[in-house]
Design a protein around this motif. Structure first.
Motif, mmCIF file in Angstrom:
data_model
loop_
_atom_site.group_PDB
_atom_site.id
_atom_site.type_symbol
_atom_site.label_atom_id
_atom_site.label_comp_id
_atom_site.label_asym_id
_atom_site.label_seq_id
_atom_site.Cartn_x
_atom_site.Cartn_y
_atom_site.Cartn_z
ATOM 1 N N LEU A 191 0.814 -1.205 0.000
ATOM 2 C CA LEU A 191 0.000 0.000 0.000
ATOM 3 C C LEU A 191 0.853 1.261 0.000
ATOM 4 O O LEU A 191 0.504 2.261 -0.627
ATOM 5 N N GLU A 192 1.969 1.232 0.705
ATOM 6 C CA GLU A 192 2.801 2.430 0.823
ATOM 7 C C GLU A 192 3.486 2.768 -0.494
ATOM 8 O O GLU A 192 3.527 3.932 -0.914
ATOM 9 N N ASN A 193 4.034 1.748 -1.170
ATOM 10 C CA ASN A 193 4.758 1.980 -2.421
ATOM 11 C C ASN A 193 3.888 1.799 -3.659
ATOM 12 O O ASN A 193 4.369 1.992 -4.778
ATOM 13 N N ARG A 194 2.642 1.439 -3.433
ATOM 14 C CA ARG A 194 1.697 1.233 -4.537
ATOM 15 C C ARG A 194 2.273 0.284 -5.597
ATOM 16 O O ARG A 194 2.270 0.577 -6.798
ATOM 17 N N SER A 195 2.771 -0.832 -5.113
ATOM 18 C CA SER A 195 3.351 -1.825 -6.016
ATOM 19 C C SER A 195 2.787 -3.201 -5.678
ATOM 20 O O SER A 195 2.163 -3.406 -4.629
ATOM 21 N N VAL A 196 3.010 -4.143 -6.582
ATOM 22 C CA VAL A 196 2.586 -5.520 -6.356
ATOM 23 C C VAL A 196 3.774 -6.452 -6.588
ATOM 24 O O VAL A 196 4.688 -6.141 -7.356
ATOM 25 N N PRO A 226 -2.041 4.170 -11.761
ATOM 26 C CA PRO A 226 -2.937 4.520 -10.653
ATOM 27 C C PRO A 226 -4.290 3.824 -10.664
ATOM 28 O O PRO A 226 -4.717 3.276 -9.650
ATOM 29 N N LYS A 227 -4.994 3.848 -11.787
ATOM 30 C CA LYS A 227 -6.325 3.249 -11.819
ATOM 31 C C LYS A 227 -6.267 1.736 -11.632
ATOM 32 O O LYS A 227 -7.125 1.148 -10.970
ATOM 33 N N GLU A 228 -5.265 1.091 -12.194
ATOM 34 C CA GLU A 228 -5.119 -0.351 -12.021
ATOM 35 C C GLU A 228 -4.876 -0.685 -10.556
ATOM 36 O O GLU A 228 -5.477 -1.611 -10.005
ATOM 37 N N PHE A 229 -3.994 0.067 -9.918
ATOM 38 C CA PHE A 229 -3.695 -0.202 -8.514
ATOM 39 C C PHE A 229 -4.924 0.065 -7.653
ATOM 40 O O PHE A 229 -5.256 -0.728 -6.763
ATOM 41 N N ASP A 230 -5.610 1.183 -7.898
ATOM 42 C CA ASP A 230 -6.773 1.538 -7.086
ATOM 43 C C ASP A 230 -7.883 0.503 -7.209
ATOM 44 O O ASP A 230 -8.540 0.152 -6.225
ATOM 45 N N LEU A 231 -8.109 0.017 -8.427
ATOM 46 C CA LEU A 231 -9.151 -0.978 -8.626
ATOM 47 C C LEU A 231 -8.775 -2.292 -7.943
ATOM 48 O O LEU A 231 -9.600 -2.914 -7.259
ATOM 49 N N LEU A 273 -6.743 -2.722 -5.388
ATOM 50 C CA LEU A 273 -6.772 -2.540 -3.944
ATOM 51 C C LEU A 273 -8.199 -2.528 -3.414
ATOM 52 O O LEU A 273 -8.493 -3.123 -2.367
ATOM 53 N N TYR A 274 -9.090 -1.852 -4.122
ATOM 54 C CA TYR A 274 -10.489 -1.788 -3.693
ATOM 55 C C TYR A 274 -11.100 -3.190 -3.647
ATOM 56 O O TYR A 274 -11.770 -3.559 -2.676
ATOM 57 N N CYS A 275 -10.852 -3.977 -4.678
ATOM 58 C CA CYS A 275 -11.385 -5.343 -4.701
ATOM 59 C C CYS A 275 -10.747 -6.199 -3.600
ATOM 60 O O CYS A 275 -11.443 -6.954 -2.913
ATOM 61 N N ALA A 276 -9.431 -6.075 -3.434
ATOM 62 C CA ALA A 276 -8.725 -6.885 -2.440
ATOM 63 C C ALA A 276 -9.163 -6.557 -1.023
ATOM 64 O O ALA A 276 -9.286 -7.439 -0.169
ATOM 65 N N LYS A 277 -9.398 -5.274 -0.757
ATOM 66 C CA LYS A 277 -9.843 -4.874 0.589
ATOM 67 C C LYS A 277 -11.244 -5.384 0.900
ATOM 68 O O LYS A 277 -11.638 -5.450 2.057
ATOM 69 N N HIS A 278 -11.981 -5.736 -0.154
ATOM 70 C CA HIS A 278 -13.323 -6.291 0.030
ATOM 71 C C HIS A 278 -13.337 -7.763 -0.397
ATOM 72 O O HIS A 278 -14.295 -8.240 -0.990
ATOM 73 N N ALA A 294 -11.598 -2.962 -19.319
ATOM 74 C CA ALA A 294 -10.256 -2.807 -19.877
ATOM 75 C C ALA A 294 -9.201 -2.913 -18.777
ATOM 76 O O ALA A 294 -8.166 -3.568 -18.962
ATOM 77 N N ILE A 295 -9.459 -2.280 -17.640
ATOM 78 C CA ILE A 295 -8.485 -2.312 -16.546
ATOM 79 C C ILE A 295 -8.384 -3.707 -15.948
ATOM 80 O O ILE A 295 -7.278 -4.191 -15.652
ATOM 81 N N ILE A 296 -9.498 -4.367 -15.759
ATOM 82 C CA ILE A 296 -9.455 -5.722 -15.216
ATOM 83 C C ILE A 296 -8.738 -6.658 -16.185
ATOM 84 O O ILE A 296 -7.966 -7.533 -15.767
ATOM 85 N N SER A 297 -8.943 -6.461 -17.480
ATOM 86 C CA SER A 297 -8.235 -7.278 -18.472
ATOM 87 C C SER A 297 -6.725 -7.070 -18.359
ATOM 88 O O SER A 297 -5.947 -8.034 -18.388
ATOM 89 N N ARG A 298 -6.290 -5.812 -18.188
ATOM 90 C CA ARG A 298 -4.851 -5.531 -18.058
ATOM 91 C C ARG A 298 -4.297 -6.118 -16.765
ATOM 92 O O ARG A 298 -3.179 -6.657 -16.745
ATOM 93 N N LEU A 299 -5.073 -6.011 -15.684
ATOM 94 C CA LEU A 299 -4.624 -6.567 -14.404
ATOM 95 C C LEU A 299 -4.445 -8.079 -14.506
ATOM 96 O O LEU A 299 -3.459 -8.635 -14.013
ATOM 97 N N ARG A 300 -5.375 -8.734 -15.139
ATOM 98 C CA ARG A 300 -5.283 -10.188 -15.267
ATOM 99 C C ARG A 300 -4.062 -10.603 -16.071
ATOM 100 O O ARG A 300 -3.396 -11.590 -15.735
#
Length: 230
Positions: free
Chosen positions: A141-146, A157-162, A164-169, A197-203
């Protein structure tokens, strides 16, 4: 010991559910109206609420809205079979999960345990949580990395935010509207192309097999869920 509140006008089902839950060393209270449930929540501390949609007087949706004004504790809703409208309405109003009647008691217990575990995990009192760890995935969370088996890297940013939001829930079914309004901070206009599009890139970046995702799963007709089993 964890304690849950069951709000359902079916007294027989309440009694059966209480017995089954208590066999798992989880305490349970029950009441038969939304108004009674709201009063109990003011008087005692619970780790989860089971809430029926169809109740006389104050129905499940009205009760849910009142609970969410004061609390973020997990809420599992009971809906009628094939009632997709109620499922989506409940999720949009803040429910964490739903189960259709009739249901298997073992499945109910499994969902209860999963929701309580997630709630406890993501609501640490000392506020020191800086990393989320899952099977094969770490989110910093601090370095916004995976970090995956392919190494550590930053996400846009949008990929990380999405993510993180899903993971926190974790384990909670999130509607596309919930995701869009949280990540973009704008009113949702039923345009799902950005989310998809973002979920496709994350996957492609996180998954060993993007066509069979391990982390962010698609819930057909509703939205997405971060796998509660990882």
């Amino acid at each position: 010991m964890n304690k849950i509140l069951i709000i359902d006008d079916d007294r027989e089902l309440c009694a059966l559910t209480k017995r089954s839950i208590q066999s798992e060393n989880i305490e349970a209270d029950s009441c038969n109206t939304g108004k009674e449930g709201l009063q109990k929540l003011k008087e005692q501390e619970y780790q989860l609420v089971i809430l029926d949609v169809m109740m006389p007087g104050m129905d499940g949706f009205e009760t849910l809205e009142e609970i969410r004004k004061e609390s973020s504790l997990p809420i599992l809703m009971f809906t009628s079979k094939n009632d997709s409208v109620s499922k989506v309405r409940g999720l949009r109003a803040g429910a964490d999960d739903y189960l259709t009647k009739p249901f298997d008691m073992d499945e109910l217990i499994a969902r209860i345990v999963s929701l309580i575990r997630r709630y406890t995990r993501f609501n640490q009192q000392d506020g020191t949580m800086q990393k989320l760890g899952f099977d094969g995935l770490q989110i910093d969370l601090e370095n916004r990395s995976v970090t995956t088996e392919n190494g550590t890297f930053e996400l846009p940013p949008k990929e990380f935010d999405l993510l993180l939001y899903c993971a926190k829930h974790q384990g909670k079914i999130l509607t596309k509207q919930q995701i869009y309004e949280e990540v973009w901070g704008e009113e949702y206009f039923y345009d799902d192309s950005n989310i998809m599009a973002i979920i496709s890139r994350l996957r492609k970046k996180l998954e060993v097999n993007p066509s069979s995702p391990k982390y962010i799963q698609t819930i057909k007709g509703i939205g997405y869920r971060f796998n509660k089993e990882v």
